[in-house]
Scaffold this active site. Structure first.
Site, PDB file in Angstrom:
ATOM      1  N   ASP A 163       0.826  -1.213   0.000  1.00 46.91           N
ATOM      2  CA  ASP A 163       0.000   0.000   0.000  1.00 46.91           C
ATOM      3  C   ASP A 163       0.860   1.264   0.000  1.00 46.91           C
ATOM      4  O   ASP A 163       0.743   2.103   0.876  1.00 46.91           O
ATOM      5  CB  ASP A 163      -0.906  -0.064   1.244  1.00 46.91           C
ATOM      6  CG  ASP A 163      -1.771   1.168   1.405  1.00 46.91           C
ATOM      7  OD1 ASP A 163      -2.084   1.814   0.396  1.00 46.91           O
ATOM      8  OD2 ASP A 163      -2.122   1.477   2.559  1.00 46.91           O
ATOM      9  N   GLU A 407       3.877  -7.943   7.065  1.00 51.44           N
ATOM     10  CA  GLU A 407       2.600  -8.590   6.761  1.00 51.44           C
ATOM     11  C   GLU A 407       2.688  -9.674   5.695  1.00 51.44           C
ATOM     12  O   GLU A 407       1.871  -9.704   4.758  1.00 51.44           O
ATOM     13  CB  GLU A 407       1.536  -7.552   6.392  1.00 51.44           C
ATOM     14  CG  GLU A 407       1.266  -6.594   7.529  1.00 51.44           C
ATOM     15  CD  GLU A 407       0.000  -5.775   7.357  1.00 51.44           C
ATOM     16  OE1 GLU A 407      -0.538  -5.722   6.230  1.00 51.44           O
ATOM     17  OE2 GLU A 407      -0.454  -5.196   8.356  1.00 51.44           O
ATOM     18  N   TYR A 461      -5.842  -3.455  13.053  1.00 51.22           N
ATOM     19  CA  TYR A 461      -6.783  -2.438  12.552  1.00 51.22           C
ATOM     20  C   TYR A 461      -8.193  -2.639  13.099  1.00 51.22           C
ATOM     21  O   TYR A 461      -9.168  -2.405  12.398  1.00 51.22           O
ATOM     22  CB  TYR A 461      -6.731  -2.413  11.024  1.00 51.22           C
ATOM     23  CG  TYR A 461      -5.454  -1.719  10.580  1.00 51.22           C
ATOM     24  CD1 TYR A 461      -5.351  -0.333  10.592  1.00 51.22           C
ATOM     25  CD2 TYR A 461      -4.325  -2.461  10.247  1.00 51.22           C
ATOM     26  CE1 TYR A 461      -4.168   0.305  10.248  1.00 51.22           C
ATOM     27  CE2 TYR A 461      -3.136  -1.834   9.902  1.00 51.22           C
ATOM     28  CZ  TYR A 461      -3.072  -0.445   9.901  1.00 51.22           C
ATOM     29  OH  TYR A 461      -1.897   0.191   9.575  1.00 51.22           O
ATOM     30  N   GLU A 497       1.518  -1.312  14.029  1.00 52.65           N
ATOM     31  CA  GLU A 497       0.604  -0.461  13.253  1.00 52.65           C
ATOM     32  C   GLU A 497      -0.756  -0.467  13.930  1.00 52.65           C
ATOM     33  O   GLU A 497      -1.265  -1.528  14.307  1.00 52.65           O
ATOM     34  CB  GLU A 497       0.423  -0.992  11.818  1.00 52.65           C
ATOM     35  CG  GLU A 497       1.615  -0.792  10.921  1.00 52.65           C
ATOM     36  CD  GLU A 497       1.339  -1.187   9.467  1.00 52.65           C
ATOM     37  OE1 GLU A 497       0.169  -1.211   9.033  1.00 52.65           O
ATOM     38  OE2 GLU A 497       2.338  -1.486   8.766  1.00 52.65           O
TER      39      GLU A 497
HETATM   40  C1  GCB Z   1      -1.116  -2.329   6.695  1.00 51.97           C
HETATM   41  C2  GCB Z   1       0.158  -2.198   5.956  1.00 51.97           C
HETATM   42  C3  GCB Z   1       0.443  -0.773   5.551  1.00 51.97           C
HETATM   43  C4  GCB Z   1      -0.833  -0.125   5.055  1.00 51.97           C
HETATM   44  C5  GCB Z   1      -1.831  -0.097   6.186  1.00 51.97           C
HETATM   45  C6  GCB Z   1      -3.180   0.524   5.782  1.00 51.97           C
HETATM   46  O1  GCB Z   1      -1.389  -3.271   7.366  1.00 51.97           O
HETATM   47  O2  GCB Z   1       1.250  -2.722   6.651  1.00 51.97           O
HETATM   48  O3  GCB Z   1       1.428  -0.777   4.553  1.00 51.97           O
HETATM   49  O4  GCB Z   1      -0.629   1.153   4.552  1.00 51.97           O
HETATM   50  O5  GCB Z   1      -2.083  -1.394   6.608  1.00 51.97           O
HETATM   51  O6  GCB Z   1      -3.343   1.729   5.925  1.00 51.97           O
HETATM   52  O7  GCB Z   1      -4.027  -0.211   5.301  1.00 51.97           O
END
Ligand code: GCB
Length: 584
Positions: A163, A407, A461, A497
């Site tokens: 991403d 990931e 997330y 993250e």
């Molecule tokens: C993730 C990735 C990261 C993305 C992020 C997102 O898990 O490691 O590269 O930018 O999520 O914002 O979805």
């Protein structure tokens, strides 16, 4: 690999500036041997910079394939009888280099340096033509992986499973430097601390000669220890330690028999994982900070000291003590700055996107999962990426851990088979630092490889991709999962993250998704859970700043999970983090 330096025996010339530049959409350059003369229809391109956004055309932005750089270089007249080296700090992702008509080097991997030895090809005082072809294609054998499609109209389209935008080109510095014919080729330093006494363990490799002396000096230039062997241990009683927030550095001067001198900054500190603690100099360290990107308007991933120093100023303002070089090794200037200022770094390879499930860019007919698509070539490129990262960054005190992937698919049994030798390679390259990978949202009972690593690094997330909009459930599920990881592994946990997209200026009393307010509330929910789970030793928000990405319809002008906008203005979340991390 040592960084080019100016010392009593070495000179260095920057080749940054405007180079001739040509896109090569028709793949003409290699068969027509463009290195043999001036590039046809060339424009001008600043180095360092990613090329994509500079010309202001869709063709450049979306280009897939070769681009060509060229300039004339004069070898200083005083370099007679010396070794002459051309060094690229990075070329994304594959490069071939010519001096006049002769190929002098090639390299694969867009974020680590490589050198071309020009001695024997050049005459001091004379000028020559340096031509570089840089191929930005990612395929299933490269790190990171990708797939190039050829569309019915003949255009190429690059797909990849990460991403962030595939910025490419000569986006770091280019140097011409000289050493004596016999030269200090490499130095490896590790440090150990017992109370206030320290030991500096070193090894120096001299090509074509031997080590004459090794001297450790303190910041005031006072000699603290000396040796005359190629490897050994220097004792430093009453050492001033490098520690988070205090980037204290010594200087190790290695002299070779032929007169070469190299000086390496050395921070004395010790890193260890004990139970579920991450220790720096024996004291538990709590990581506060971000996953970042090298990303800016126009420059893309082009290194720029102005932007770098400003980012560090904002890290300081917000109270961060650390960051991860997500998702590739950053410019060496960044690590040197972190060394000098006591910022802690988790240093990551470019192994991002080893996972088809996340990116949703697959089409019918593609391999069903990543491990069916990649093989020995990819694993070998990955191993090289680890070894080149360690070779470049092993001496930075700021680097406390290697992250060997972001990931990857860690659910299928093939993942373990793929990663086991890579973890071994990382430990063999550097036995002194812990090794981790950043794990995608996957519960501990489905993960097949986290036990191979020293620290559990989780990208989570809740409240965004899962439990969207429901922070009560998000907080509960996050806490339950963290407790499960702690129970099963008993290792330190860093949440590498967590975050939410927020469009700057969009506010809401009801805190809906994409608002600044929801971003704040999500971070606060995570923080409450972190504070209840003792094994959590780190919180790295995703992301420091908004960044460019080509990730499809759930991105609007880039990824907006930045706590700062792309031009580094604080969102509400930046103030909230500052309150948590500094009390102000
Ligand atoms: C993730 C990735 C990261 C993305 C992020 C997102 O898990 O490691 O590269 O930018 O999520 O914002 O979805």
């Amino acid at each position: 690999m040592l960084r080019p330096l100016e010392t009593a025996s070495r000179e260095r010339v920057s080749l940054n500036g405007l180079w001739a530049f040509a896109l090569d959409p028709g793949d003409r350059g290699r068969p027509e041997e463009w290195w043999r003369g001036p590039l046809p229809e060339a424009s001008e391109m600043p180095v360092p910079s990613s090329f994509n956004d500079v010309p202001a055309t869709r063709d450049a932005h979306d280009h897939v394939g070769d681009v060509w750089y060229q300039r004339s270089v004069r070898i200083p007249a005083g370099w007679e009888g010396r070794r002459v080296v051309l060094r690229f700090d990075a070329a994304a992702h594959r490069a071939v280099v010519w001096w006049d008509d002769v190929e002098v080097g090639r390299h694969e991997g867009g974020y680590t340096p490589f050198e071309c030895d020009l001695t024997g090809h050049v005459r001091p005082g004379e000028a020559g033509r340096v031509t570089v072809v840089v191929d930005n294609r990612l395929d299933l054998g490269s790190i990171p992986p990708g797939i190039v499609d050829v569309l019915p109209d003949g255009r190429r389209r690059q797909r990849y499973f990460h991403d962030f935008f595939n910025y490419a080109g000569l986006h770091r510095a280019v140097w011409l430097y000289t050493t004596p014919a016999s030269y200090v080729e490499d130095i490896t330093v590790t440090t150990e601390v017992t109370g206030t006494d320290a030991r500096v363990l070193y090894r120096a490799d001299v090509a074509g000669g031997r080590v004459a002396s090794v001297v450790l000096r303190d910041a005031g230039g006072v000699e603290r220890a000396r040796a005359d062997t190629a490897s050994g241990t220097l004792s430093v009683p009453d050492a001033t330690l490098w520690r988070p927030g205090h980037g204290h550095l010594y200087e190790l001067e290695v002299s070779a028999s032929g007169g070469d001198v190299y000086t390496l900054p050395v921070g004395i500190r010790e890193v260890a994982v004990e139970g579920d603690r991450f220790l720096i100099n024996g004291e538990p360290f709590h990581f506060r900070g971000f996953g970042k990107h090298e990303d800016n308007a126009v420059r893309g991933k082009g290194h720029d000291d102005v932007l770098m120093v400003h980012d560090f100023a904002l890290l300081d303002w917000v109270g961060a003590n650390s960051f991860r070089t997500s998702h590739y090794p950053y410019a060496e200037e960044v690590l040197e700055y972190a060394d000098r200022h006591g910022i802690v770094v988790i240093d990551e390879t470019p192994a991002v996107g080893l996972n088809f499930e996340i990116a949703h860019t697959l089409v019918p007919g593609d391999p069903p999962h990543i491990w069916a698509a990649v093989g020995d070539t990819t694993q070998e490129a990955h191993r090289r990426a680890i070894e080149e990262l360690v070779a470049r960054d092993k001496n930075h005190p700021s680097v406390v851990m290697w992250s060997i992937a972001n990931e990857p698919d860690s659910a299928r049994p093939q993942a373990r088979t793929y990663f086991e030798p890579l973890v071994r390679a990382a430990r063999a390259a550097d036995p002194s630092r812990p090794v981790c990978f950043a794990q995608v949202q996957l519960p501990p009972d489905q993960d097949v490889m986290s036990d191979l690593f020293d620290v559990i690094c989780l990208n989570r997330y809740y409240g965004w991709y899962v439990d969207t909009g429901d922070l009560v459930t998000a907080e509960r599920e996050l806490e339950a999962e963290l407790r499960e990881w702690a129970r099963l592994h008993g290792k330190p946990i860093i949440v590498t993250e967590y975050g939410a997209d927020a469009v700057a200026g969009v506010r809401s009393v009801a805190a809906g998704t994409w608002t600044e307010d929801y971003q704040v509330e999500l971070l606060e929910a995570f923080h409450r859970a972190f504070d209840r789970v003792e094994s959590v030793v780190g919180e790295h928000v995703w992301n420091f700043a908004d960044f460019a990405t080509g990730y499809g319809v759930n991105r609007a002008d880039g990824n907006k999970k930045g706590v700062f906008t792309r031009d580094r203005r604080p969102k509400a979340a930046a103030f909230a983090l500052r309150r948590r991390w500094t009390g102000r």
